[in-house]
Scaffold this motif. Structure first.
Motif, PDB file in Angstrom:
ATOM      1  N   ASP A 190       0.798  -1.231   0.000  1.00 26.31           N
ATOM      2  CA  ASP A 190       0.000   0.000   0.000  1.00 26.31           C
ATOM      3  C   ASP A 190       0.828   1.276   0.000  1.00 26.31           C
ATOM      4  O   ASP A 190       0.253   2.369   0.036  1.00 26.31           O
ATOM      5  CB  ASP A 190      -0.998   0.027   1.171  1.00 26.31           C
ATOM      6  CG  ASP A 190      -2.171  -0.898   0.927  1.00 26.31           C
ATOM      7  OD1 ASP A 190      -2.504  -1.114  -0.242  1.00 26.31           O
ATOM      8  OD2 ASP A 190      -2.740  -1.417   1.902  1.00 26.31           O
TER       9      ASP A 190
ATOM     10  N   HIS B  65     -11.786  10.413  15.765  1.00 30.77           N
ATOM     11  CA  HIS B  65     -11.705   8.989  15.441  1.00 30.77           C
ATOM     12  C   HIS B  65     -11.972   8.715  13.966  1.00 30.77           C
ATOM     13  O   HIS B  65     -11.239   7.982  13.320  1.00 30.77           O
ATOM     14  CB  HIS B  65     -12.672   8.207  16.331  1.00 30.77           C
ATOM     15  CG  HIS B  65     -12.303   8.300  17.770  1.00 30.77           C
ATOM     16  ND1 HIS B  65     -11.392   7.459  18.357  1.00 30.77           N
ATOM     17  CD2 HIS B  65     -12.666   9.175  18.727  1.00 30.77           C
ATOM     18  CE1 HIS B  65     -11.222   7.800  19.616  1.00 30.77           C
ATOM     19  NE2 HIS B  65     -11.988   8.842  19.873  1.00 30.77           N
ATOM     20  N   THR B  66     -13.045   9.309  13.435  1.00 28.73           N
ATOM     21  CA  THR B  66     -13.381   9.000  12.044  1.00 28.73           C
ATOM     22  C   THR B  66     -12.334   9.573  11.086  1.00 28.73           C
ATOM     23  O   THR B  66     -11.925   8.901  10.135  1.00 28.73           O
ATOM     24  CB  THR B  66     -14.763   9.570  11.673  1.00 28.73           C
ATOM     25  OG1 THR B  66     -14.805  10.964  12.020  1.00 28.73           O
ATOM     26  CG2 THR B  66     -15.868   8.854  12.415  1.00 28.73           C
TER      27      THR B  66
ATOM     28  N   ALA C  20      -9.064   7.563  11.258  1.00 28.45           N
ATOM     29  CA  ALA C  20      -9.216   6.282  10.571  1.00 28.45           C
ATOM     30  C   ALA C  20      -9.233   6.491   9.056  1.00 28.45           C
ATOM     31  O   ALA C  20      -8.667   5.699   8.300  1.00 28.45           O
ATOM     32  CB  ALA C  20     -10.502   5.586  11.028  1.00 28.45           C
TER      33      ALA C  20
ATOM     34  N   THR D  67      -5.659   6.834   7.913  1.00 31.84           N
ATOM     35  CA  THR D  67      -4.985   5.544   7.930  1.00 31.84           C
ATOM     36  C   THR D  67      -5.383   4.724   6.711  1.00 31.84           C
ATOM     37  O   THR D  67      -4.536   4.148   6.028  1.00 31.84           O
ATOM     38  CB  THR D  67      -5.360   4.759   9.205  1.00 31.84           C
ATOM     39  OG1 THR D  67      -5.031   5.571  10.332  1.00 31.84           O
ATOM     40  CG2 THR D  67      -4.616   3.444   9.281  1.00 31.84           C
ATOM     41  N   ARG D  68      -6.673   4.694   6.445  1.00 33.96           N
ATOM     42  CA  ARG D  68      -7.187   3.929   5.316  1.00 33.96           C
ATOM     43  C   ARG D  68      -6.588   4.367   3.997  1.00 33.96           C
ATOM     44  O   ARG D  68      -6.393   3.575   3.089  1.00 33.96           O
ATOM     45  CB  ARG D  68      -8.710   4.129   5.223  1.00 33.96           C
ATOM     46  CG  ARG D  68      -9.519   3.059   5.911  1.00 33.96           C
ATOM     47  CD  ARG D  68      -9.676   1.901   4.960  1.00 33.96           C
ATOM     48  NE  ARG D  68     -10.413   0.801   5.518  1.00 33.96           N
ATOM     49  CZ  ARG D  68     -11.642   0.489   5.157  1.00 33.96           C
ATOM     50  NH1 ARG D  68     -12.290   1.228   4.297  1.00 33.96           N
ATOM     51  NH2 ARG D  68     -12.212  -0.572   5.663  1.00 33.96           N
TER      52      ARG D  68
ATOM     53  N   LEU E  73     -17.438  13.590   7.246  1.00 33.26           N
ATOM     54  CA  LEU E  73     -17.082  12.401   6.463  1.00 33.26           C
ATOM     55  C   LEU E  73     -17.456  12.544   4.987  1.00 33.26           C
ATOM     56  O   LEU E  73     -16.768  12.005   4.120  1.00 33.26           O
ATOM     57  CB  LEU E  73     -17.740  11.146   7.045  1.00 33.26           C
ATOM     58  CG  LEU E  73     -16.931  10.420   8.116  1.00 33.26           C
ATOM     59  CD1 LEU E  73     -17.640   9.150   8.544  1.00 33.26           C
ATOM     60  CD2 LEU E  73     -15.520  10.078   7.614  1.00 33.26           C
TER      61      LEU E  73
ATOM     62  N   GLY F 160     -15.612   1.526  -7.497  1.00 35.92           N
ATOM     63  CA  GLY F 160     -16.563   1.544  -6.395  1.00 35.92           C
ATOM     64  C   GLY F 160     -17.753   2.445  -6.633  1.00 35.92           C
ATOM     65  O   GLY F 160     -18.197   3.093  -5.714  1.00 35.92           O
TER      66      GLY F 160
ATOM     67  N   LEU G 142     -24.914   7.130  10.123  1.00 38.36           N
ATOM     68  CA  LEU G 142     -23.540   7.033   9.607  1.00 38.36           C
ATOM     69  C   LEU G 142     -23.245   5.656   9.057  1.00 38.36           C
ATOM     70  O   LEU G 142     -22.708   5.492   7.974  1.00 38.36           O
ATOM     71  CB  LEU G 142     -22.533   7.289  10.735  1.00 38.36           C
ATOM     72  CG  LEU G 142     -22.023   8.705  10.955  1.00 38.36           C
ATOM     73  CD1 LEU G 142     -20.954   8.681  12.036  1.00 38.36           C
ATOM     74  CD2 LEU G 142     -21.456   9.263   9.667  1.00 38.36           C
ATOM     75  N   ALA G 143     -23.566   4.654   9.855  1.00 32.01           N
ATOM     76  CA  ALA G 143     -23.165   3.303   9.496  1.00 32.01           C
ATOM     77  C   ALA G 143     -24.176   2.619   8.590  1.00 32.01           C
ATOM     78  O   ALA G 143     -23.927   1.536   8.091  1.00 32.01           O
ATOM     79  CB  ALA G 143     -22.948   2.479  10.759  1.00 32.01           C
TER      80      ALA G 143
ATOM     81  N   ALA H 155     -25.456   3.937   5.738  1.00 30.94           N
ATOM     82  CA  ALA H 155     -25.323   4.317   4.333  1.00 30.94           C
ATOM     83  C   ALA H 155     -24.252   3.482   3.641  1.00 30.94           C
ATOM     84  O   ALA H 155     -23.253   3.113   4.248  1.00 30.94           O
ATOM     85  CB  ALA H 155     -24.979   5.793   4.225  1.00 30.94           C
TER      86      ALA H 155
ATOM     87  N   LEU I  82     -19.774   4.479  -3.994  1.00 26.80           N
ATOM     88  CA  LEU I  82     -19.641   3.710  -2.759  1.00 26.80           C
ATOM     89  C   LEU I  82     -18.584   4.346  -1.871  1.00 26.80           C
ATOM     90  O   LEU I  82     -17.599   4.904  -2.367  1.00 26.80           O
ATOM     91  CB  LEU I  82     -19.242   2.268  -3.083  1.00 26.80           C
ATOM     92  CG  LEU I  82     -20.245   1.535  -3.980  1.00 26.80           C
ATOM     93  CD1 LEU I  82     -19.687   0.181  -4.386  1.00 26.80           C
ATOM     94  CD2 LEU I  82     -21.576   1.374  -3.280  1.00 26.80           C
ATOM     95  N   PHE I  83     -18.773   4.260  -0.580  1.00 25.15           N
ATOM     96  CA  PHE I  83     -17.795   4.837   0.328  1.00 25.15           C
ATOM     97  C   PHE I  83     -16.436   4.177   0.114  1.00 25.15           C
ATOM     98  O   PHE I  83     -16.334   2.957   0.022  1.00 25.15           O
ATOM     99  CB  PHE I  83     -18.218   4.676   1.785  1.00 25.15           C
ATOM    100  CG  PHE I  83     -19.295   5.627   2.179  1.00 25.15           C
ATOM    101  CD1 PHE I  83     -19.093   6.996   2.082  1.00 25.15           C
ATOM    102  CD2 PHE I  83     -20.514   5.167   2.624  1.00 25.15           C
ATOM    103  CE1 PHE I  83     -20.092   7.892   2.433  1.00 25.15           C
ATOM    104  CE2 PHE I  83     -21.521   6.056   2.979  1.00 25.15           C
ATOM    105  CZ  PHE I  83     -21.313   7.420   2.886  1.00 25.15           C
TER     106      PHE I  83
ATOM    107  N   ALA J 282     -13.794   4.602   2.145  1.00 24.90           N
ATOM    108  CA  ALA J 282     -13.041   4.371   3.383  1.00 24.90           C
ATOM    109  C   ALA J 282     -14.004   4.064   4.513  1.00 24.90           C
ATOM    110  O   ALA J 282     -15.190   4.188   4.362  1.00 24.90           O
ATOM    111  CB  ALA J 282     -12.196   5.579   3.737  1.00 24.90           C
TER     112      ALA J 282
END
Lengths: 411, 411
Positions: free
Chosen positions: A34, A210-211, A214, A217-218, A310, A336, A382-383, A385, A408-409, A411
């Motif tokens: 990566d 946090h979001t 992350a 990182t992704r 986000l 995606g 949030l989770a 979708a 599509l999301f 991350a």
């Protein structure tokens, strides 16, 4: 003022003009997944480097098989067997054949391989060949895979398992990659408390640290959490300066209350050499987004609501991270995204791009996109979708049943 | 024998029946990205937990605004301002209004918020409201986001930035996730040398250890590299036993030469309690794939060619890893597949599923899939392909111009 807002395309243009990544670093193959190549990879050698059989069978001189058929097979003398992983200890003379397995090295004198299906050993010393082969048939030549000096992977390639395979094949155990950019993440707001603290009435927990970390990182960046700051000019300024010293980019989310809406801009304006590139973007959610720069360091001001932050991350920070991680080229297909049927009418204000969260499900075999509405500021959707539907600024709405493209999301 | 081969669907059925993940472990939010939930997440509290404004404006008693219009506004007394992050120090009485920002807590007595656009402060003490609001308008109720005891995330959810946001909002700093499965990776073959060794004529470098380990990492498993083994029964058996002790699954690639083709099977058959579930799959490439099991540990025998091993990984090992990492549910849309137009005719043998690597590019606005052919065993096309095109076992070929679905590489 609406007409002063930048569009998504304006911001993507600005991102395209930002400095790319500067430093490179060397990593071993086992740490390279990566990462993004800092330079072109040029093959130091030819591969496979020797003539190699691509089939199980017999290494032969092709001309010895010319004219061979099932009815009139060619008879060849078996000179021996090629051991895997070793240089054959002898060549073959005219009229001879050597047993060889897939991947085996062709003996001197041989220029083709007869597949095992068309060769039958009559005894220890003799093989019957029932089909002619042309020179180089079933043979991988010394340079057939990679030529010495060939450009095998361009700079900016993100290394996936397949690219690592190419590097391994070439023996490139160390590779120059772009340093991971460091992103300082700051949450602001007098009402925000850390996740491990019980909020008192009127308070809510810090989600964005946090979001957004992350998300970094992704996408191959390294988040540097700078924690929570109250809505106070001096405190935010001090924390921002701290981030500017240590990071390639600083992301400040929050400041959504009336009094503090422009606090981030005021703080940015107070810093020498800071240039504000955008103040407000014509997207919903995400209108209060700010983009600024000092030297090589980019500052983003993001909405305080987790869901809005986000969406801005998906639409703008993803391309930004790809830019500063040095990744080249848009993924060719609209990676995606899927086509779906809209489950209901949607209204949309002209003049801004609406990004509507949708949930996908199947109905009688068709993929249906169901818009998720609800008061902004809720976290529970949030989770739920699966992606975002863009209703652009020239469109006033979409009808139920319309074919739409859902991003599509990532991350 | 072809009729003894299993199909892709047979193997996917077997995978579906394998034991799921056993152990769980607790991680903090900062370590939870991409982990899989070991149990349902149930909300320990209601969110936001207090009535919250979703707009900037004035908190009011809705009935005090009934009938208000631009021509006949309601006049309310300003009782003060709600501070962000704090419980209001006083309520509002009939005829009063309190300044409030987005996210602020509604004072006692207020049941709605008038947006700032429809309210005009005439002086310090008086505001003019030009539009009626209904009770609860512009208000997020104490349980509107999440109810106490609500199932917010099901077991088997892979935690992306969005799910981490939900956990953060609920104050769930520690979360039970499935232990990462450990995958022992073994490469076999007398001709294989480690990447850091210069191959002699007849030798090639170990690619599969790198590509398969990276594939594991990408899909949430932990690779355990067990290195290279020559094609010798006792050496392979010893290394396999080592893997069975330490890993949840052992992946052995190689053994493609004539003499060693069945070495993996012979070794497997020599181990007490080992059950061979599949020996040969009707796919190309990937026909020699083996699947076996001892207790909870699964053993895969994979082709030696790097490209073939990666195709088997995409088609079979991806679903296998999702099974043993505990991830639930197929991603609803055909995640990462695109429709494209075939650039040339393809022939395909009936009776097996051919997976053909394709490169995608745009031509006059249309997405075109260009099959990448070439002798099997080449490594350089590895990085050129964008995805796989399946020509199933009932199809003898596809014509140029056909609309095809290309499955983009997932790792």
């Amino acid at each position: 003022m609406f007409f002063q807002l930048k569009t998504v395309e304006d911001i993507l243009d600005i991102i395209g003009g930002l400095d790319g990544p500067a430093d490179e670093t060397r990593v071993s193959l086992t740490d390279a997944l990566d990462r993004v190549l800092a330079g072109d990879v040029i093959s130091p050698e030819a591969l496979p480097g020797f003539a190699r059989s691509s089939m199980d069978g017999f290494a032969v001189r092709a001309r010895d098989t010319f004219g061979a058929t099932e009815g009139l097979p060619a008879l060849l003398e078996i000179s021996g067997e090629v051991a895997m992983g070793a240089e054959p200890d002898r060549g073959i003379a005219p009229g001879q054949a050597a047993r060889i397995a897939t991947g085996g090295m062709l003996p001197e004198g041989a220029d083709a391989v007869v597949m095992v299906e068309y060769s039958q050993a009559l005894d220890e010393r003799t093989v019957e060949v029932s089909r002619a082969v042309s020179p180089l048939e079933n043979v991988i030549g010394p340079e057939d895979d990679v030529r010495k000096g060939e450009h095998v992977l361009p700079r900016g390639t993100r290394l996936r398992p397949r690219e690592l395979g190419v590097l391994a094949g070439l023996g490139l155990d160390g590779v120059a990659v772009v340093r991971r950019p460091v992103i300082a993440v700051i949450s602001t707001g007098d009402e925000i408390v850390p996740v491990d603290r019980t909020p008192r009435p009127g308070q809510v927990r810090d989600i964005n640290s946090h979001t957004l970390s992350a998300f970094c990182t992704r996408l191959g960046a390294e988040p540097l959490g700078l924690g929570l700051v109250p809505d106070r000019f001096d405190r935010l300024r001090e924390r921002l300066l701290h981030g500017l010293e240590r990071a390639d980019s600083v992301w400040i989310s929050g400041g959504s209350s009336v009094g503090t809406r422009d606090l981030t801009v005021q703080v940015l304006e107070s810093i020498d050499g800071m240039e504000i590139l955008a103040h407000g973007v014509s997207i919903s959610p995400g209108k209060p987004t700010i983009l600024a720069r000092r030297g090589r360091c980019t500052v983003w001001g993001l909405p305080g609501h987790a869901a809005s932050a986000l969406v801005v991350a998906e639409i703008l920070l993803g391309p930004f991270l790809r830019r500063i991680t040095g990744e080249r080229g848009e993924p060719l297909p609209p990676h995606g995204s899927v086509e779906a049927e809209l489950s209901r009418n949607i209204e949309s204000a002209p003049g801004r791009d609406d990004f509507i969260r949708v949930r996908l499900h199947r109905k009688e075999g068709r993929l249906v996109a169901e818009p998720l509405f609800g008061k902004s500021g809720l976290i529970s959707p949030l989770a739920r979708a699966d992606g975002l539907l863009r209703v652009d600024r020239f469109t006033e709405g979409l009808y139920q049943g319309a074919r739409v493209t859902v991003r599509l999301f990532g991350a």
